[in-house]
Design an enzyme around this catalytic site. Structure first.
Site, mmCIF file in Angstrom:
data_model
loop_
_atom_site.group_PDB
_atom_site.id
_atom_site.type_symbol
_atom_site.label_atom_id
_atom_site.label_comp_id
_atom_site.label_asym_id
_atom_site.label_seq_id
_atom_site.Cartn_x
_atom_site.Cartn_y
_atom_site.Cartn_z
ATOM 1 N N TYR A 44 -2.054 -0.607 10.152
ATOM 2 C CA TYR A 44 -2.002 -1.017 8.738
ATOM 3 C C TYR A 44 -0.689 -0.619 8.063
ATOM 4 O O TYR A 44 -0.046 -1.460 7.413
ATOM 5 C CB TYR A 44 -3.203 -0.422 8.013
ATOM 6 C CG TYR A 44 -3.347 -0.802 6.564
ATOM 7 C CD1 TYR A 44 -3.832 -2.054 6.204
ATOM 8 C CD2 TYR A 44 -3.028 0.095 5.545
ATOM 9 C CE1 TYR A 44 -3.990 -2.401 4.867
ATOM 10 C CE2 TYR A 44 -3.178 -0.243 4.216
ATOM 11 C CZ TYR A 44 -3.656 -1.485 3.880
ATOM 12 O OH TYR A 44 -3.811 -1.820 2.561
ATOM 13 N N SER A 100 0.851 -1.190 0.000
ATOM 14 C CA SER A 100 0.000 0.000 0.000
ATOM 15 C C SER A 100 0.885 1.237 0.000
ATOM 16 O O SER A 100 2.013 1.221 0.518
ATOM 17 C CB SER A 100 -0.904 0.029 1.239
ATOM 18 O OG SER A 100 -1.598 1.259 1.330
#
Length: 277
Positions: free
Chosen positions: A182, A169
């Site tokens: 995350y 990501s």
């Protein structure tokens, strides 16, 4: 002035071998004759990647945690004229992972392409998270991916050229407020990508990653419509969010022979957002 000694000229046969032209056009990106497993492929970017691999000729295996979701994704691809096999298991169940890989290899032979896309997210800051919450994100996004790669590579036949693609990501590189666990997990996956590339490159295995920015998937649609995210859109040089299908080309490139000399790279796919301020 002293002249540098001329470099030895390579033998003509060696030079020809080194410069042999690869296939051109779509053949360079073909996955025909290869088996590809995509985790977390029942919706969103995972399903888009799986669809692209099937269109490129791969024997496709769609993974999800719930059998019903896997069956629905396989049927959706079938309705589009694409054939796929399905497999359901929890990536955190390490014994089941090993069993599933044995079953898949027995049924389909070696898996040439492994795309690690499955993951979870908890959009909260540090003080709002319990350690169990943090552990869940790290376990699913990082530890389960490490274990799957370990189990996969242990079963890969010697001399079998393979490619691993990890979906990380942009938030493995850029931080946002109130999204603590995350980014940590995704930065770990980027580091793992380089570690596998170095260790397994000599064995003919390439490992690369894609770090997507904001994509207009069904899951993200409501988030991207929020005023604060619309303001963020002005930082993106392309002035738009990514469309789900736009991950297919980069993913197919990295796992195909078109990227045969690309190893240990994380390709950021964000329209230029991360370099603009």
């Amino acid at each position: 002035m002293a002249r540098h000694a001329a470099l030895p000229r390579p033998a003509r046969r060696e030079l020809q071998d080194m410069t042999q032209a690869p296939p051109v056009g779509t053949a360079l990106f073909s996955l025909a004759g290869k088996t590809a497993l995509v985790t977390g492929a029942v919706r969103g970017l995972g399903l888009e990647i799986a669809r692209g691999f099937a269109q490129a000729g791969a024997t496709l295996i769609v993974h999800g945690r719930q059998p019903a979701d896997v069956a629905q994704a396989v049927q959706q691809l079938a309705d589009e004229g694409l054939h796929a096999h399905g497999v359901a298991f929890d990536l955190n169940d390490h014994a089941r992972v090993a069993q599933a890989l044995d079953e898949l290899q027995a049924a389909h032979g070696p898996i040439h392409v492994l795309c690690n896309n499955a993951g979870v997210r908890d959009r909260r800051g540090l003080q709002a998270l319990s350690m169990a919450d943090v552990q869940r994100v790290i376990d699913t996004n990082l530890i389960a991916t490490v274990h799957l790669c370990q189990a996969y590579l242990a079963r890969l036949p010697a001399g079998c050229a393979a490619s691993i693609l990890n979906i990380t990501s942009l938030q493995g590189q850029l931080m946002r407020d109130a999204d603590f666990a995350y980014p940590i997990s995704k930065q770990g996956v980027e580091t793992m990508t380089r570690a596998i590339a170095v260790e397994y490159g000599p064995k003919g295995v390439r490992c690369n990653a894609i770090a997507p920015g904001s994509f207009a998937t069904a899951f993200n649609a409501q988030l991207l419509d929020k005023p604060e995210n619309q303001a963020r859109l002005q930082r993106n040089p392309l002035r738009r969010w990514g469309q789900p299908h736009e991950i297919v080309g980069p993913a197919l490139f990295l796992v195909s022979d078109a990227a045969s000399y690309v190893n240990g790279v994380t390709l950021t796919l964000d329209g230029g957002y991360g370099m603009s301020f």
